[in-house]
Design a protein around this motif. Structure first.
Motif, PDB file in Angstrom:
ATOM      1  N   GLU A 265       2.122   3.980  -2.876  1.00  0.00           N
ATOM      2  CA  GLU A 265       1.775   4.088  -1.359  1.00  0.00           C
ATOM      3  C   GLU A 265       2.828   3.953  -0.394  1.00  0.00           C
ATOM      4  OE1 GLU A 265      -1.467   1.474  -0.938  1.00  0.00           O
ATOM      5  OE2 GLU A 265      -2.828   2.679  -1.786  1.00  0.00           O
ATOM      6  N   THR A 266       3.770   3.112  -0.932  1.00  0.00           N
ATOM      7  CA  THR A 266       4.810   2.844  -0.094  1.00  0.00           C
ATOM      8  C   THR A 266       6.040   3.975  -0.335  1.00  0.00           C
ATOM      9  OG1 THR A 266       5.885   1.456  -1.779  1.00  0.00           O
ATOM     10  CG2 THR A 266       4.445   0.344   0.143  1.00  0.00           C
ATOM     11  N   GLY A 267       5.998   4.981  -1.275  1.00  0.00           N
ATOM     12  CA  GLY A 267       6.798   6.038  -1.006  1.00  0.00           C
ATOM     13  C   GLY A 267       7.526   6.296  -2.499  1.00  0.00           C
ATOM     14  N   TRP A 268       7.127   5.462  -3.629  1.00  0.00           N
ATOM     15  CA  TRP A 268       7.837   5.497  -4.837  1.00  0.00           C
ATOM     16  C   TRP A 268       7.076   6.636  -5.551  1.00  0.00           C
ATOM     17  CZ3 TRP A 268      11.991   2.451  -6.149  1.00  0.00           C
ATOM     18  CH2 TRP A 268      12.380   1.567  -5.469  1.00  0.00           C
ATOM     19  N   THR A 269       7.757   7.408  -6.390  1.00  0.00           N
ATOM     20  CA  THR A 269       7.089   8.231  -7.444  1.00  0.00           C
ATOM     21  C   THR A 269       6.513   7.731  -8.342  1.00  0.00           C
ATOM     22  OG1 THR A 269       8.871   8.751  -8.638  1.00  0.00           O
ATOM     23  CG2 THR A 269       8.839  10.047  -6.835  1.00  0.00           C
ATOM     24  N   GLU A 270       5.533   8.516  -8.939  1.00  0.00           N
ATOM     25  CA  GLU A 270       4.598   7.754 -10.030  1.00  0.00           C
ATOM     26  C   GLU A 270       5.705   7.470 -11.051  1.00  0.00           C
ATOM     27  OE1 GLU A 270       1.386   9.223 -13.418  1.00  0.00           O
ATOM     28  OE2 GLU A 270       1.516  10.308 -11.391  1.00  0.00           O
ATOM     29  N   THR A 271       6.894   8.184 -11.419  1.00  0.00           N
ATOM     30  CA  THR A 271       7.747   7.994 -12.647  1.00  0.00           C
ATOM     31  C   THR A 271       8.535   6.801 -12.046  1.00  0.00           C
ATOM     32  OG1 THR A 271       7.826  10.159 -13.050  1.00  0.00           O
ATOM     33  CG2 THR A 271       9.674   8.698 -13.820  1.00  0.00           C
ATOM     34  N   ALA A 272       8.890   6.588 -10.833  1.00  0.00           N
ATOM     35  CA  ALA A 272       9.864   5.492 -10.540  1.00  0.00           C
ATOM     36  C   ALA A 272       8.787   4.204 -10.424  1.00  0.00           C
ATOM     37  CB  ALA A 272      10.147   5.580  -8.871  1.00  0.00           C
ATOM     38  N   ALA A 273       7.468   4.351 -10.010  1.00  0.00           N
ATOM     39  CA  ALA A 273       6.818   3.186  -9.995  1.00  0.00           C
ATOM     40  C   ALA A 273       6.520   2.435 -11.482  1.00  0.00           C
ATOM     41  CB  ALA A 273       5.404   3.516  -9.508  1.00  0.00           C
ATOM     42  N   ALA A 403      -5.486 -16.989 -10.137  1.00  0.00           N
ATOM     43  CA  ALA A 403      -5.622 -15.543 -10.446  1.00  0.00           C
ATOM     44  C   ALA A 403      -5.869 -14.935  -9.118  1.00  0.00           C
ATOM     45  CB  ALA A 403      -6.572 -15.270 -11.589  1.00  0.00           C
ATOM     46  N   ILE A 404      -6.980 -15.233  -8.359  1.00  0.00           N
ATOM     47  CA  ILE A 404      -7.457 -14.813  -7.009  1.00  0.00           C
ATOM     48  C   ILE A 404      -5.917 -14.682  -6.175  1.00  0.00           C
ATOM     49  CG2 ILE A 404      -8.990 -14.853  -5.150  1.00  0.00           C
ATOM     50  CD1 ILE A 404     -10.067 -13.995  -7.723  1.00  0.00           C
ATOM     51  N   VAL A 405      -5.554 -15.719  -6.034  1.00  0.00           N
ATOM     52  CA  VAL A 405      -4.124 -15.986  -4.997  1.00  0.00           C
ATOM     53  C   VAL A 405      -3.283 -14.748  -5.746  1.00  0.00           C
ATOM     54  CG1 VAL A 405      -2.165 -17.291  -4.606  1.00  0.00           C
ATOM     55  CG2 VAL A 405      -4.521 -18.606  -4.596  1.00  0.00           C
ATOM     56  N   LYS A 406      -3.059 -14.691  -6.987  1.00  0.00           N
ATOM     57  CA  LYS A 406      -2.221 -13.692  -7.438  1.00  0.00           C
ATOM     58  C   LYS A 406      -2.493 -12.404  -6.916  1.00  0.00           C
ATOM     59  CE  LYS A 406      -0.978 -11.351 -11.832  1.00  0.00           C
ATOM     60  NZ  LYS A 406       0.309 -10.928 -11.642  1.00  0.00           N
ATOM     61  N   ILE A 407      -3.845 -11.816  -7.228  1.00  0.00           N
ATOM     62  CA  ILE A 407      -4.258 -10.561  -6.561  1.00  0.00           C
ATOM     63  C   ILE A 407      -3.867 -10.254  -5.208  1.00  0.00           C
ATOM     64  CG2 ILE A 407      -6.219  -9.207  -6.514  1.00  0.00           C
ATOM     65  CD1 ILE A 407      -7.239 -10.138  -9.019  1.00  0.00           C
ATOM     66  N   VAL A 408      -4.111 -11.158  -4.390  1.00  0.00           N
ATOM     67  CA  VAL A 408      -4.015 -11.088  -3.001  1.00  0.00           C
ATOM     68  C   VAL A 408      -2.428 -11.113  -2.738  1.00  0.00           C
ATOM     69  CG1 VAL A 408      -4.334 -12.322  -0.770  1.00  0.00           C
ATOM     70  CG2 VAL A 408      -6.160 -12.496  -2.278  1.00  0.00           C
ATOM     71  N   LEU A 409      -1.774 -11.799  -3.159  1.00  0.00           N
ATOM     72  CA  LEU A 409      -0.196 -11.906  -3.130  1.00  0.00           C
ATOM     73  C   LEU A 409       0.290 -10.638  -3.426  1.00  0.00           C
ATOM     74  CD1 LEU A 409       0.925 -15.465  -3.430  1.00  0.00           C
ATOM     75  CD2 LEU A 409       0.889 -14.182  -1.291  1.00  0.00           C
ATOM     76  N   THR A 410      -0.149 -10.216  -4.763  1.00  0.00           N
ATOM     77  CA  THR A 410       0.543  -8.869  -5.351  1.00  0.00           C
ATOM     78  C   THR A 410       0.229  -7.773  -4.442  1.00  0.00           C
ATOM     79  OG1 THR A 410       0.331  -9.658  -7.615  1.00  0.00           O
ATOM     80  CG2 THR A 410       0.340  -7.501  -7.605  1.00  0.00           C
ATOM     81  N   TYR A 411      -1.130  -7.681  -4.264  1.00  0.00           N
ATOM     82  CA  TYR A 411      -1.645  -6.397  -3.165  1.00  0.00           C
ATOM     83  C   TYR A 411      -0.630  -6.388  -1.942  1.00  0.00           C
ATOM     84  CZ  TYR A 411      -4.404  -3.332  -0.690  1.00  0.00           C
ATOM     85  OH  TYR A 411      -4.968  -2.091   0.004  1.00  0.00           O
ATOM     86  N   THR A 412      -0.443  -7.574  -1.256  1.00  0.00           N
ATOM     87  CA  THR A 412       0.225  -7.649   0.004  1.00  0.00           C
ATOM     88  C   THR A 412       1.877  -7.390  -0.194  1.00  0.00           C
ATOM     89  OG1 THR A 412      -1.481  -9.176   0.638  1.00  0.00           O
ATOM     90  CG2 THR A 412       0.496  -9.086   1.876  1.00  0.00           C
ATOM     91  N   LEU A 413       2.293  -8.117  -1.107  1.00  0.00           N
ATOM     92  CA  LEU A 413       3.669  -7.871  -1.135  1.00  0.00           C
ATOM     93  C   LEU A 413       4.340  -6.777  -1.961  1.00  0.00           C
ATOM     94  CD1 LEU A 413       4.512 -11.830  -2.081  1.00  0.00           C
ATOM     95  CD2 LEU A 413       4.686 -10.660   0.220  1.00  0.00           C
ATOM     96  N   THR A 414       3.412  -6.244  -2.872  1.00  0.00           N
ATOM     97  CA  THR A 414       3.972  -5.132  -3.717  1.00  0.00           C
ATOM     98  C   THR A 414       4.102  -3.762  -2.438  1.00  0.00           C
ATOM     99  OG1 THR A 414       3.129  -5.888  -5.587  1.00  0.00           O
ATOM    100  CG2 THR A 414       3.622  -3.587  -5.653  1.00  0.00           C
ATOM    101  N   GLY A 415       3.267  -3.828  -1.436  1.00  0.00           N
ATOM    102  CA  GLY A 415       2.985  -2.866  -0.424  1.00  0.00           C
ATOM    103  C   GLY A 415       4.510  -2.855   0.442  1.00  0.00           C
ATOM    104  N   ILE A 416       5.059  -4.041   0.331  1.00  0.00           N
ATOM    105  CA  ILE A 416       6.323  -4.120   1.209  1.00  0.00           C
ATOM    106  C   ILE A 416       7.510  -3.358   0.541  1.00  0.00           C
ATOM    107  CG2 ILE A 416       7.850  -5.474   2.629  1.00  0.00           C
ATOM    108  CD1 ILE A 416       5.621  -7.549   2.609  1.00  0.00           C
ATOM    109  N   ASP A 417       8.021  -2.416   1.125  1.00  0.00           N
ATOM    110  CA  ASP A 417       9.141  -1.653   0.334  1.00  0.00           C
ATOM    111  C   ASP A 417      10.120  -2.409  -0.130  1.00  0.00           C
ATOM    112  OD1 ASP A 417       9.894   0.988  -0.855  1.00  0.00           O
ATOM    113  OD2 ASP A 417      11.553   0.772   0.981  1.00  0.00           O
ATOM    114  N   SER A 418      10.702  -3.134   0.422  1.00  0.00           N
ATOM    115  CA  SER A 418      11.837  -4.136   0.094  1.00  0.00           C
ATOM    116  C   SER A 418      11.518  -4.993  -0.788  1.00  0.00           C
ATOM    117  CB  SER A 418      12.261  -4.622   1.396  1.00  0.00           C
ATOM    118  OG  SER A 418      11.499  -5.805   2.032  1.00  0.00           O
TER     119      SER A 418
END
Length: 532
Positions: A265-273, A403-418
């Motif tokens: 969603e942030t622009g990485w290709t499937e292969t790169a992801a 684990a719930i905290v992990k899911i929320v942070l992973t979803y939020t932070l992984t979506g930040i390109d940097s």
């Protein structure tokens, strides 16, 4: 029953765990060379499903056995402890037959549903192991309840040795007949290991039988609980532990979908992801497993020790073991964490010299996850304490919150390109911080234990920071002359020596604690001579 600290058992299980990890690494590398990526695909289809079945069958019951056995032996009810073993043996034998049959006869349907029909033979070959490992778990739980970890450690090493030897031999022999047959040969190694491990621990049981039955016969007149009640108690302990063991694997499975989707969603290709996720889970994450082996050994040894002290209402010895358990986990976790953080990139380049770009890219993930080792160590140890106190559901709830905290942070932070995939690493660390904090609060609330801040935290941190500085300086000094690989090995060796010396200089370890180790009195004598 004489008071027993958990330390001797933890050392024995820790050494066995490290030996098993080394043999496991020896198994994977040549196996991949023998059967290639196609064969590994078949093997990796069957093995995780086997592990899932095994987790459901044996994750909680051995802990339940060790706790119930320890409680009965603490009040001199050896016959009742034996009855716990007997009931659990029948239960695990039944579970083993059912799970083995499901995996063996359902292998065709399972691999078809997965979409990898070539893995059928591998799944059929590994299925019989499910018949023998649960029986072995019953014996291990019984011995662990008596705070005798040697049979468990011996059977684990024997099991792994024959798994590696048989699996590699059959894979090499069968590779000419086809990759699917070679993968089946590798999978059958688990079955061979399970059979030999069971034979080993049954042999050790026979060696101890005379002494065991002397105490069993002496206390056989005591009227105890019905078998159905014992079975109920096993389930009360085992079910939460099993659920807890399944939380992080389930969360990691969900993690795959979150990370891959958010990266794209942030622009990485499937292969790169896919490559980024491979760097996180395939290159950085496995390094976190080595210190985990040692802290898991502490947790396993703590359960019967805590249960026995709690049953006898010996709060002084109970608190002593809790404090020592947490300190030991921190003393192990800190140098591992700081060392991996200090040498994150050099270690990645040492291990993956043929994939330099990926190794450098994965180093930040290792740096972040290494910090989590400190909290993972305390999570495991305090989980063992809470299980020993008869509160197995508390660490499950705490880990679920993490684990719930992990899911929320992973979803939020992984979506930040940097940040990208490093967001998943941050989420994992946060999960362990949350679970560890909640576990400490729970233990304090239940037994009112107080931890010496200087001895538990300040002295170990000071030792680890000093070690980290020396390691960094040693690596930089050696790098210009010797290159990365040799410099990294030298820096790690120096770090071990410096950290050990700092523990004694800061008095982070006492002579009393050293005496609890195997050959502890001799170690104390040697240390005292050096101090003079």
């Amino acid at each position: 029953m004489a008071k027993k600290s958990f330390m001797q058992g933890a050392v024995i299980l820790g050494i066995a765990g490290l030996i098993i990890k080394v043999m496991g690494a020896f198994f994977r590398i040549p196996l991949a060379n023998f059967i290639g990526d196609e064969g590994m695909g078949y093997y990796q289809t069957a093995y995780p499903i086997y592990v899932l079945f095994l987790t459901l069958a044996t994750a909680g019951i051995p802990i339940a056995i060790s706790k119930l056995v320890s409680e009965r032996i603490a009040v001199d009810q050896h016959y009742e402890a034996y009855r716990v073993f007997r009931v659990s043996f029948i239960l695990l034998f039944s579970i083993g037959i059912c799970s083995s049959a499901i995996l063996f006869f359902g292998s065709g349907a399972i691999v078809k549903a997965i979409g990898n029909p070539g893995a059928k033979f591998a799944m059929m070959a590994i299925a019989p192991a499910l018949m023998f490992v649960p029986i072995m778990a019953a014996y291990r739980g019984y011995f662990q309840g008596m705070q005798n970890m040697k049979p468990t450690a011996t059977s684990q090493v024997v099991e792994q040795f024959f798994r590696v030897a048989t699996g590699l031999s059959l894979a090499y022999y069968l590779v000419g007949k086809g990759r699917e047959y070679a993968a089946a040969g590798a999978s059958f190694g688990a079955t061979a290991g399970a059979i030999t491990g069971l034979v080993a621990i049954m042999g050790l049981y026979l060696l101890h039988q005379k002494k065991l039955h002397k105490d069993i016969d002496r206390t056989s007149h005591i009227i105890g609980e019905r078998s159905s009640k014992i079975l109920g108690k096993i389930f009360i302990i085992a079910v939460p532990v099993t659920i807890g063991a399944a939380i992080m694997p389930i969360m990691n499975t969900i993690d795959v979908g979150i990370v891959m989707r958010r990266l794209q969603e942030t622009g990485w290709t499937e292969t790169a992801a896919n490559g980024l996720y491979g760097q996180l889970t395939g290159m950085a994450a496995p390094l976190i497993n080595f210190p985990q082996v040692l802290t898991q050994a502490i947790a396993m040894s703590l359960v019967p020790a805590i249960a026995a002290a709690y049953k006898q209402k010996d709060m002084k010895f109970l608190n002593y073991n809790v404090r020592l358990g947490l300190r030991t986990a921190i003393l192990i976790g800190l140098p591992c964490a700081f060392g991996l953080m200090t040498l994150s990139e050099p270690i990645m380049l040492l291990l993956y010299p043929m994939q330099k770009a990926s190794a450098v890219s994965a180093a930040p993930c290792l740096f972040i996850m290494a910090f989590g080792v400190i909290f993972l160590s305390t999570v495991q140890t305090l989980t063992g304490v809470l299980q020993g106190l008869g509160k197995p559901i508390i660490p499950v709830i705490n880990l679920f919150i993490g684990a719930i905290v992990k899911i929320v942070l992973t979803y939020t932070l992984t979506g930040i390109d940097s940040i990208n995939v490093k967001g998943a690493a941050i989420g994992t660390v946060a999960a362990y911080i949350v679970a560890s904090t909640l576990n400490i609060i729970a233990v304090k609330r239940l037994i009112g234990v107080k931890f010496d801040v200087g001895l538990t935290y300040i002295k170990p941190v000071a030792s680890a920071l000093t070690m980290s500085a020396v390691v960094w300086f040693s690596y930089r000094m050696a790098y210009g002359f010797l290159g990365n690989a040799i410099s990294t090995v030298i820096a790690v060796a120096i770090g071990v020596l410096v950290y050990g010396a700092m523990l004694f200089l800061t008095k982070a370890i006492t002579n009393e604690e050293l005496a609890y180790l195997p050959k502890g009195k001799k170690i104390v004598q040697i240390v005292n001579k050096i101090k003079r």
